[in-house]
Enzyme design. Structure first.
Site, PDB file in Angstrom:
ATOM      1  N   THR A   9       1.166  -0.256  -1.226  1.00 16.61           N
ATOM      2  CA  THR A   9       2.513   0.070  -0.772  1.00 16.61           C
ATOM      3  C   THR A   9       3.069  -1.074   0.060  1.00 16.61           C
ATOM      4  OG1 THR A   9       3.870   1.713   0.386  1.00 16.61           O
ATOM      5  CG2 THR A   9       1.753   1.209   1.370  1.00 16.61           C
ATOM      6  N   ASN A  11       5.602   0.051   2.088  1.00 15.83           N
ATOM      7  CA  ASN A  11       6.259   0.920   3.046  1.00 15.83           C
ATOM      8  C   ASN A  11       5.424   0.915   4.346  1.00 15.83           C
ATOM      9  OD1 ASN A  11       7.040   3.174   4.545  1.00 15.83           O
ATOM     10  ND2 ASN A  11       7.750   4.250   2.706  1.00 15.83           N
ATOM     11  N   ALA A  12       5.924   0.159   5.334  1.00 15.53           N
ATOM     12  CA  ALA A  12       5.171  -0.048   6.578  1.00 15.53           C
ATOM     13  C   ALA A  12       4.898   1.283   7.281  1.00 15.53           C
ATOM     14  CB  ALA A  12       5.945  -0.978   7.491  1.00 15.53           C
ATOM     15  N   LYS A  14       4.479   4.342   5.891  1.00 21.35           N
ATOM     16  CA  LYS A  14       3.378   5.040   5.201  1.00 21.35           C
ATOM     17  C   LYS A  14       2.037   4.439   5.627  1.00 21.35           C
ATOM     18  CE  LYS A  14       4.542   6.636   0.461  1.00 21.35           C
ATOM     19  NZ  LYS A  14       4.369   6.238  -0.957  1.00 21.35           N
ATOM     20  N   ASP A  70       0.700   8.216  -6.535  1.00 20.02           N
ATOM     21  CA  ASP A  70       1.886   8.468  -7.345  1.00 20.02           C
ATOM     22  C   ASP A  70       2.213   9.946  -7.204  1.00 20.02           C
ATOM     23  OD1 ASP A  70       3.984   7.618  -8.913  1.00 20.02           O
ATOM     24  OD2 ASP A  70       2.937   7.947 -10.810  1.00 20.02           O
ATOM     25  N   PHE A 150      14.155  13.149   1.102  1.00 18.81           N
ATOM     26  CA  PHE A 150      14.648  12.273   0.033  1.00 18.81           C
ATOM     27  C   PHE A 150      14.408  12.973  -1.298  1.00 18.81           C
ATOM     28  CE2 PHE A 150      10.807  10.523  -2.067  1.00 18.81           C
ATOM     29  CZ  PHE A 150       9.850  11.081  -1.262  1.00 18.81           C
ATOM     30  N   GLY A 151      14.789  12.307  -2.363  1.00 16.14           N
ATOM     31  CA  GLY A 151      14.502  12.810  -3.710  1.00 16.14           C
ATOM     32  C   GLY A 151      15.031  14.222  -3.931  1.00 16.14           C
ATOM     33  N   LYS A 173       7.583  19.010   7.309  1.00 11.59           N
ATOM     34  CA  LYS A 173       7.291  18.745   5.894  1.00 11.59           C
ATOM     35  C   LYS A 173       5.948  18.028   5.773  1.00 11.59           C
ATOM     36  CE  LYS A 173       8.702  16.050   1.907  1.00 11.59           C
ATOM     37  NZ  LYS A 173       9.524  14.953   1.399  1.00 11.59           N
TER      38      LYS A 173
HETATM   39  P1  ITT Z   1       6.984   4.217  -4.487  1.00 17.25           P
HETATM   40  O1  ITT Z   1       6.304   4.408  -5.824  1.00 17.25           O
HETATM   41  O2  ITT Z   1       7.548   2.856  -4.282  1.00 17.25           O
HETATM   42  O3  ITT Z   1       6.144   4.693  -3.315  1.00 17.25           O
HETATM   43  P2  ITT Z   1       8.720   6.333  -5.368  1.00 17.25           P
HETATM   44  O4  ITT Z   1      10.115   6.722  -5.012  1.00 17.25           O
HETATM   45  O5  ITT Z   1       8.406   6.093  -6.811  1.00 17.25           O
HETATM   46  O6  ITT Z   1       8.298   5.130  -4.455  1.00 17.25           O
HETATM   47  P3  ITT Z   1       6.723   8.480  -5.371  1.00 17.25           P
HETATM   48  O7  ITT Z   1       5.864   7.882  -6.420  1.00 17.25           O
HETATM   49  O8  ITT Z   1       6.049   9.054  -4.180  1.00 17.25           O
HETATM   50  O9  ITT Z   1       7.782   7.463  -4.766  1.00 17.25           O
HETATM   51  O10 ITT Z   1       7.599   9.633  -6.017  1.00 17.25           O
HETATM   52  C1  ITT Z   1       8.269   9.471  -7.258  1.00 17.25           C
HETATM   53  C2  ITT Z   1       9.517  10.318  -7.270  1.00 17.25           C
HETATM   54  O11 ITT Z   1       9.170  11.711  -7.189  1.00 17.25           O
HETATM   55  C3  ITT Z   1      10.468  10.061  -6.103  1.00 17.25           C
HETATM   56  O12 ITT Z   1      11.366   9.000  -6.366  1.00 17.25           O
HETATM   57  C4  ITT Z   1      11.189  11.415  -6.005  1.00 17.25           C
HETATM   58  O13 ITT Z   1      12.212  11.510  -6.977  1.00 17.25           O
HETATM   59  C5  ITT Z   1      10.092  12.413  -6.363  1.00 17.25           C
HETATM   60  N1  ITT Z   1       9.380  12.831  -5.138  1.00 17.25           N
HETATM   61  C6  ITT Z   1       8.095  12.537  -4.802  1.00 17.25           C
HETATM   62  N2  ITT Z   1       7.769  13.051  -3.608  1.00 17.25           N
HETATM   63  C7  ITT Z   1       8.870  13.683  -3.154  1.00 17.25           C
HETATM   64  C8  ITT Z   1       9.178  14.409  -1.983  1.00 17.25           C
HETATM   65  O14 ITT Z   1       8.300  14.556  -0.997  1.00 17.25           O
HETATM   66  N3  ITT Z   1      10.397  14.933  -1.862  1.00 17.25           N
HETATM   67  C9  ITT Z   1      11.325  14.779  -2.820  1.00 17.25           C
HETATM   68  N4  ITT Z   1      11.124  14.100  -3.948  1.00 17.25           N
HETATM   69  C10 ITT Z   1       9.905  13.542  -4.137  1.00 17.25           C
END
Ligand code: ITT
Length: 191
Positions: A9, A11-12, A14, A70, A150-151, A173
């Protein structure tokens, strides 16, 4: 003697979080610390394959003991989608709001709204591979609620809670999330 491990990673935050849990016997390195500036390959069809691919790449190209994670959202009525494609579900622009809108559209009219977030971590130490999984089950709600996180957090309501992930503090969370559970298993194993 300290055991050095690279965490795949940049991400500092994390990295710091896991370093703090692991304490003094482990010294964690980021990708930058090992001069890895390229994108790690992530072409697998499963979370297991992708986290393994990232860790194996580091182990083979940089000769370091390492781990990679992942994560993804798996929705039952969509046969486990978006899963490994969660970050780019609505396209390569990787927009969280586009992804949420696409998810809600695909779920419209479906009565089963059950889903789970899942994290898989792959650890490679001296060629030995171990995987750790963390899961949190919940429901996809119909409207967005909350502004934290996020996400897919604004539409994910974890089982046993009335609030979405986006209505919880980072700390709250962080106690129940898929990521926290997988890292807990990794830390237990390493300690
Ligand atoms: P890195 O691989 O660079 O760490 P990433 O955004 O791909 O960043 P993740 O592999 O952890 O991060 O997650 C992939 C996707 O899954 C992320 O972009 C979100 O859309 C979703 N996701 C994962 N964990 C989440 C969470 O805790 N809350 C909301 N969405 C999440």
């Amino acid at each position: 003697m300290k055991t050095t491990l690279c965490f795949a990673t940049n991400n500092a935050h994390k990295l710091e979080e896991i370093q703090a849990i692991l304490g003094g016997t482990f010294h964690l390195l980021s990708l930058k610390d090992i001069n890895c500036n390229e994108e790690l390959p992530e072409t697998g069809n499963t979370l297991e394959a992708n986290s393994l691919q990232k860790a194996q790449y580091l182990y083979d190209h940089y000769q370091v003991n390492c781990f990679a994670d992942d994560s993804g959202l798996e929705v039952n009525a969509l046969n486990g989608e978006p899963g490994v494609y969660s970050a780019r579900y609505a396209g390569e622009q990787r927009s969280h709001s586009d992804n949420i809108n696409f998810l809600l559209k695909n779920l419209s009219g479906k009565s089963d709204r059950s889903a789970q977030f899942r994290t898989v971590i792959t650890l490679i130490q001296n060629g030995e591979i171990c995987q750790f999984e963390g899961v949190i089950k919940g429901q996809i709600i119909e409207d967005l609620r909350g502004t934290d996180g996020f996400g897919y957090d604004p539409v994910f309501k974890p089982e046993g809670f009335e609030r979405t992930f986006a209505e919880m503090s980072l700390e709250e969370k962080g106690k129940i999330s898929h990521r926290a559970k997988a890292f807990e298993k990794l830390v237990d194993f390493l300690k």
